[in-house]
Design a protein around this motif. Structure first.
Motif, PDB file in Angstrom:
ATOM      1  N   PHE A 131       0.824  -1.207   0.000  1.00  0.00           N
ATOM      2  CA  PHE A 131       0.000   0.000   0.000  1.00  0.00           C
ATOM      3  C   PHE A 131       0.860   1.259   0.000  1.00  0.00           C
ATOM      4  O   PHE A 131       0.658   2.168  -0.819  1.00  0.00           O
ATOM      5  N   VAL A 132       1.822   1.334   0.900  1.00  0.00           N
ATOM      6  CA  VAL A 132       2.625   2.546   1.040  1.00  0.00           C
ATOM      7  C   VAL A 132       3.411   2.843  -0.227  1.00  0.00           C
ATOM      8  O   VAL A 132       3.372   3.965  -0.755  1.00  0.00           O
ATOM      9  N   PHE A 133       4.110   1.857  -0.754  1.00  0.00           N
ATOM     10  CA  PHE A 133       5.009   2.137  -1.875  1.00  0.00           C
ATOM     11  C   PHE A 133       4.268   2.250  -3.206  1.00  0.00           C
ATOM     12  O   PHE A 133       4.703   3.003  -4.084  1.00  0.00           O
ATOM     13  N   ASP A 134       3.160   1.551  -3.378  1.00  0.00           N
ATOM     14  CA  ASP A 134       2.331   1.797  -4.562  1.00  0.00           C
ATOM     15  C   ASP A 134       1.762   3.215  -4.521  1.00  0.00           C
ATOM     16  O   ASP A 134       1.738   3.918  -5.534  1.00  0.00           O
ATOM     17  N   SER A 135       1.311   3.640  -3.343  1.00  0.00           N
ATOM     18  CA  SER A 135       0.765   4.994  -3.206  1.00  0.00           C
ATOM     19  C   SER A 135       1.839   6.036  -3.493  1.00  0.00           C
ATOM     20  O   SER A 135       1.587   7.026  -4.203  1.00  0.00           O
ATOM     21  N   LEU A 136       3.039   5.828  -2.957  1.00  0.00           N
ATOM     22  CA  LEU A 136       4.134   6.759  -3.231  1.00  0.00           C
ATOM     23  C   LEU A 136       4.420   6.842  -4.725  1.00  0.00           C
ATOM     24  O   LEU A 136       4.659   7.933  -5.259  1.00  0.00           O
ATOM     25  N   PHE A 137       4.380   5.699  -5.396  1.00  0.00           N
ATOM     26  CA  PHE A 137       4.639   5.687  -6.835  1.00  0.00           C
ATOM     27  C   PHE A 137       3.602   6.520  -7.583  1.00  0.00           C
ATOM     28  O   PHE A 137       3.952   7.392  -8.398  1.00  0.00           O
ATOM     29  N   PHE A 138       2.317   6.280  -7.314  1.00  0.00           N
ATOM     30  CA  PHE A 138       1.270   6.989  -8.055  1.00  0.00           C
ATOM     31  C   PHE A 138       1.200   8.469  -7.691  1.00  0.00           C
ATOM     32  O   PHE A 138       0.973   9.309  -8.563  1.00  0.00           O
ATOM     33  N   PHE A 139       1.401   8.793  -6.419  1.00  0.00           N
ATOM     34  CA  PHE A 139       1.364  10.198  -6.008  1.00  0.00           C
ATOM     35  C   PHE A 139       2.539  10.979  -6.580  1.00  0.00           C
ATOM     36  O   PHE A 139       2.521  12.209  -6.582  1.00  0.00           O
ATOM     37  N   THR A 140       3.559  10.263  -7.060  1.00  0.00           N
ATOM     38  CA  THR A 140       4.725  10.914  -7.657  1.00  0.00           C
ATOM     39  C   THR A 140       4.617  10.975  -9.172  1.00  0.00           C
ATOM     40  O   THR A 140       4.776  12.041  -9.780  1.00  0.00           O
ATOM     41  N   ILE A 141       4.327   9.839  -9.802  1.00  0.00           N
ATOM     42  CA  ILE A 141       4.384   9.777 -11.263  1.00  0.00           C
ATOM     43  C   ILE A 141       3.268  10.566 -11.934  1.00  0.00           C
ATOM     44  O   ILE A 141       3.486  11.226 -12.962  1.00  0.00           O
ATOM     45  N   VAL A 142       2.063  10.543 -11.366  1.00  0.00           N
ATOM     46  CA  VAL A 142       0.946  11.224 -12.032  1.00  0.00           C
ATOM     47  C   VAL A 142       1.134  12.737 -12.073  1.00  0.00           C
ATOM     48  O   VAL A 142       1.008  13.337 -13.148  1.00  0.00           O
ATOM     49  N   PRO A 143       1.448  13.417 -10.958  1.00  0.00           N
ATOM     50  CA  PRO A 143       1.697  14.862 -11.059  1.00  0.00           C
ATOM     51  C   PRO A 143       2.851  15.204 -12.002  1.00  0.00           C
ATOM     52  O   PRO A 143       2.794  16.213 -12.712  1.00  0.00           O
ATOM     53  N   LEU A 144       3.891  14.364 -12.014  1.00  0.00           N
ATOM     54  CA  LEU A 144       5.016  14.632 -12.909  1.00  0.00           C
ATOM     55  C   LEU A 144       4.589  14.539 -14.374  1.00  0.00           C
ATOM     56  O   LEU A 144       4.971  15.380 -15.197  1.00  0.00           O
TER      57      LEU A 144
END
Length: 320
Positions: A131-144
């Motif tokens: 949960f934590v690392f998938d969330s970190l991935f999506f919260f990072t890649i989508v805004p970028l």
């Protein structure tokens, strides 16, 4: 099979109960506001804090597991992004939301209740890590990715600050971080707080699943989107298969960790696909349809995965 159905049907039953209520009751969507707030800011954070805080700290630093599961999610994101880019004529914003539909599993609303119900408390650590690392991935890649579009153009510094803010202030991540600290110092809450956390975390799954059903019902798909079927195939079929293959390649993990990762990867698209589509005002109808169709199809696929897990049908590794 009866045991598997007894485990799966309550989850999907609550979702479809919410779906039915959303279609029948004439309550405006604003009526979900406080329930959604309770789920996101109170119940699920209590669940994730409890999961992580009770875990031996050494188990929370399994880098190879984190790398394998996050890389699998990123691969499905890239494949889905390519499909979206092709079918949406090069639109990066629309392709980004399509990629969420094809790779972002419902690890928040459905994940913990399903994995803990099927595999017991030993599934808590891999569930929290995914949960934590998938969330970190999506919260990072989508805004970028959105920042590369002229429609949402931001400076690099502004985009980085936005990413950091969303990662650091997300209640799930805050709760998980506090849980890690509690695990490190071996903190045990007083009995009164412990019981309050238990009370709140028990409310997380039913409230979240009911809200998911209502939310999907309020956003019906009016037109069929041709990219939805391949995105759902990636999410429900390729993602769990890829996770299993990558975990087998990376190393030897406990069977419960492998089963947890496969179950989490096989969950339907997260409601965040629709939330992010609304946030960026793009791909809204297709994202809604993807969540709806994915949730319906996952009744079969997730039940099949549960059957395989419950009957120990997953081999320990593909590469002995």
């Amino acid at each position: 099979m009866a045991e598997v159905l007894a485990l799966a049907l309550p989850f999907f039953g609550v979702i479809f109960l919410g779906f039915g209520c959303g279609r029948i009751a004439r309550i405006p969507e604003s009526g979900l506001a406080w329930l959604s707030f309770f789920i996101i800011y109170v119940a699920l954070p209590a669940l994730f804090f409890s999961l992580v805080a009770r875990t031996p700290f050494a188990e929370l630093t399994n880098g190879s597991f984190i790398l394998a599961t996050t890389a699998s999610t990123a691969t499905c994101f890239a494949l889905s992004f390519g499909i979206g880019l092709w079918l949406r004529r090069g639109s990066v914003p629309e392709a980004s939301i399509a990629a969420i539909v094809g790779s972002y599993a419902n690890v928040g609303y459905m994940g913990p209740g399903l994995t803990l119900g099927a595999l017991g408390a030993s599934a808590s650590v891999p569930t929290a890590l995914i949960f934590v690392f998938d969330s970190l991935f999506f919260f990072t890649i989508v805004p970028l990715l959105m920042a590369t579009s002229t429609r949402y153009k931001r400076s690099l510094a502004g985009t980085v600050l936005l990413v950091i803010k969303r990662v650091v202030t997300h209640p799930f991540n805050i709760a998980t971080f506090l849980g890690v600290v509690a695990a490190y110092v071996e903190f045990h809450p007083p009995a009164a707080i412990e019981r309050t956390l238990e009370f709140l975390k028990n409310a997380a799954a039913p409230c979240a699943l009911f809200t998911l059903g209502v939310s999907v019902a309020l956003r019906p798909m009016e037109r069929f989107q041709w990219e939805v079927p391949p995105l759902i195939a990636i999410k429900l079929l390729l993602h769990p298969l890829l996770v299993f293959v990558v975990l087998s390649l990376v190393g030897s993990f406990e069977p419960v960790w492998v089963a947890t990762a496969v179950l989490m990867a096989g969950l339907p698209p997260a409601l965040n696909a629709f939330i992010m589509a609304k946030q960026y005002d793009t791909y809204v109808e297709a994202a809604s349809g993807g969540v709806l169709v994915g949730t319906m199809v996952s009744v079969l696929t997730v039940t099949a995965l549960l059957y395989a897990v419950q009957h120990d049908m997953l081999p320990r590794t593909l590469f002995p």
